[in-house]
Design a protein around this motif. Structure first.
Motif, PDB file in Angstrom:
ATOM      1  N   ARG A  53       0.829  -1.207   0.000  1.00 16.53           N
ATOM      2  CA  ARG A  53       0.000   0.000   0.000  1.00 16.53           C
ATOM      3  C   ARG A  53       0.868   1.264   0.000  1.00 16.53           C
ATOM      4  O   ARG A  53       0.508   2.278  -0.591  1.00 16.53           O
ATOM      5  CB  ARG A  53      -0.927   0.015   1.217  1.00 16.53           C
ATOM      6  CG  ARG A  53      -1.916   1.177   1.175  1.00 16.53           C
ATOM      7  CD  ARG A  53      -2.891   1.134   2.316  1.00 16.53           C
ATOM      8  NE  ARG A  53      -3.769  -0.010   2.313  1.00 16.53           N
ATOM      9  CZ  ARG A  53      -4.875  -0.111   1.560  1.00 16.53           C
ATOM     10  NH1 ARG A  53      -5.214   0.866   0.755  1.00 16.53           N
ATOM     11  NH2 ARG A  53      -5.636  -1.179   1.641  1.00 16.53           N
ATOM     12  N   ASP A  54       2.018   1.207   0.645  1.00 16.11           N
ATOM     13  CA  ASP A  54       2.905   2.362   0.681  1.00 16.11           C
ATOM     14  C   ASP A  54       3.482   2.702  -0.691  1.00 16.11           C
ATOM     15  O   ASP A  54       3.927   3.829  -0.913  1.00 16.11           O
ATOM     16  CB  ASP A  54       4.051   2.135   1.670  1.00 16.11           C
ATOM     17  CG  ASP A  54       3.589   2.198   3.121  1.00 16.11           C
ATOM     18  OD1 ASP A  54       2.485   2.723   3.372  1.00 16.11           O
ATOM     19  OD2 ASP A  54       4.340   1.717   3.987  1.00 16.11           O
ATOM     20  N   THR A  55       3.486   1.746  -1.608  1.00 14.99           N
ATOM     21  CA  THR A  55       4.023   2.017  -2.951  1.00 14.99           C
ATOM     22  C   THR A  55       3.018   2.708  -3.858  1.00 14.99           C
ATOM     23  O   THR A  55       3.396   3.247  -4.889  1.00 14.99           O
ATOM     24  CB  THR A  55       4.473   0.710  -3.635  1.00 14.99           C
ATOM     25  OG1 THR A  55       3.342  -0.135  -3.851  1.00 14.99           O
ATOM     26  CG2 THR A  55       5.526   0.003  -2.808  1.00 14.99           C
ATOM     27  N   VAL A  56       1.732   2.699  -3.471  1.00 12.98           N
ATOM     28  CA  VAL A  56       0.694   3.325  -4.287  1.00 12.98           C
ATOM     29  C   VAL A  56       0.733   4.826  -4.055  1.00 12.98           C
ATOM     30  O   VAL A  56       0.656   5.289  -2.913  1.00 12.98           O
ATOM     31  CB  VAL A  56      -0.698   2.760  -3.929  1.00 12.98           C
ATOM     32  CG1 VAL A  56      -1.789   3.461  -4.725  1.00 12.98           C
ATOM     33  CG2 VAL A  56      -0.736   1.268  -4.158  1.00 12.98           C
ATOM     34  N   ASP A  58      -0.453   8.642  -3.655  1.00  9.85           N
ATOM     35  CA  ASP A  58      -1.683   9.267  -3.167  1.00  9.85           C
ATOM     36  C   ASP A  58      -2.370   9.999  -4.302  1.00  9.85           C
ATOM     37  O   ASP A  58      -1.726  10.592  -5.172  1.00  9.85           O
ATOM     38  CB  ASP A  58      -1.379  10.255  -2.043  1.00  9.85           C
ATOM     39  CG  ASP A  58      -0.932   9.555  -0.774  1.00  9.85           C
ATOM     40  OD1 ASP A  58      -1.312   8.390  -0.589  1.00  9.85           O
ATOM     41  OD2 ASP A  58      -0.199  10.186   0.013  1.00  9.85           O
ATOM     42  N   ASN A  59      -3.709   9.971  -4.290  1.00  7.57           N
ATOM     43  CA  ASN A  59      -4.466  10.755  -5.272  1.00  7.57           C
ATOM     44  C   ASN A  59      -5.220  11.861  -4.547  1.00  7.57           C
ATOM     45  O   ASN A  59      -5.350  11.852  -3.337  1.00  7.57           O
ATOM     46  CB  ASN A  59      -5.416   9.856  -6.071  1.00  7.57           C
ATOM     47  CG  ASN A  59      -6.424   9.158  -5.203  1.00  7.57           C
ATOM     48  OD1 ASN A  59      -6.594   9.482  -4.037  1.00  7.57           O
ATOM     49  ND2 ASN A  59      -7.090   8.167  -5.773  1.00  7.57           N
ATOM     50  N   GLU A  72      -7.514   2.020   6.851  1.00  8.99           N
ATOM     51  CA  GLU A  72      -6.780   1.175   5.899  1.00  8.99           C
ATOM     52  C   GLU A  72      -5.959   0.119   6.618  1.00  8.99           C
ATOM     53  O   GLU A  72      -5.893  -1.034   6.166  1.00  8.99           O
ATOM     54  CB  GLU A  72      -5.881   2.033   5.012  1.00  8.99           C
ATOM     55  CG  GLU A  72      -6.639   2.829   3.979  1.00  8.99           C
ATOM     56  CD  GLU A  72      -5.734   3.741   3.161  1.00  8.99           C
ATOM     57  OE1 GLU A  72      -4.547   3.907   3.516  1.00  8.99           O
ATOM     58  OE2 GLU A  72      -6.223   4.283   2.153  1.00  8.99           O
TER      59      GLU A  72
END
Length: 115
Positions: A53-56, A58-59, A72
């Motif tokens: 999740r840390d590699t995604v 932020d939007n 999360e």
């Protein structure tokens, strides 16, 4: 003689299993070992999901907040627990096969303690 050995001896004398319950104790120990292996697999999967999740990136659609991070993390933890149920990814079974060789009946473990 150390305190641990004394405590083990007292515990052994108070809870000596009968011959018929020795197999039950052995199966209970193996069940506890399998539960611990599944719990370890769950923790490992949770850490892996968190790192993914840390590699995604932020939007800007949903604002990043402390509440969202908590949600999360709790979601990822439950997801990891569900992934570890049943067959899981196989880590728990491999650990169980490796560690179950060292599970001995309780009586044999207690007799091996040096006095």
């Amino acid at each position: 003689m150390t305190i641990n050995e004394t405590m083990m001896r007292v515990q052994y004398q108070n809870s000596q299993p009968s011959v018929s319950s020795a197999k039950d104790m052995d199966s209970k120990e193996k069940e506890r070992l399998m539960a611990a292996c599944r719990e370890f697999e769950s923790i490992f999967l949770h850490m892996m999901i968190r790192q993914m999740r840390d590699t995604v990136p932020d939007n800007s659609l949903i604002e990043k907040s402390h509440a969202r991070e908590i949600f999360e993390d709790l979601h990822d933890e439950e997801l990891a627990k569900n992934m570890a149920k049943g067959q899981g990814v196989g880590l728990a079974q491999q650990m169980y096969q490796q560690l179950s060789r060292h599970v001995e009946p309780v009586k044999e473990q207690e007799e091996s303690v040096e006095i």
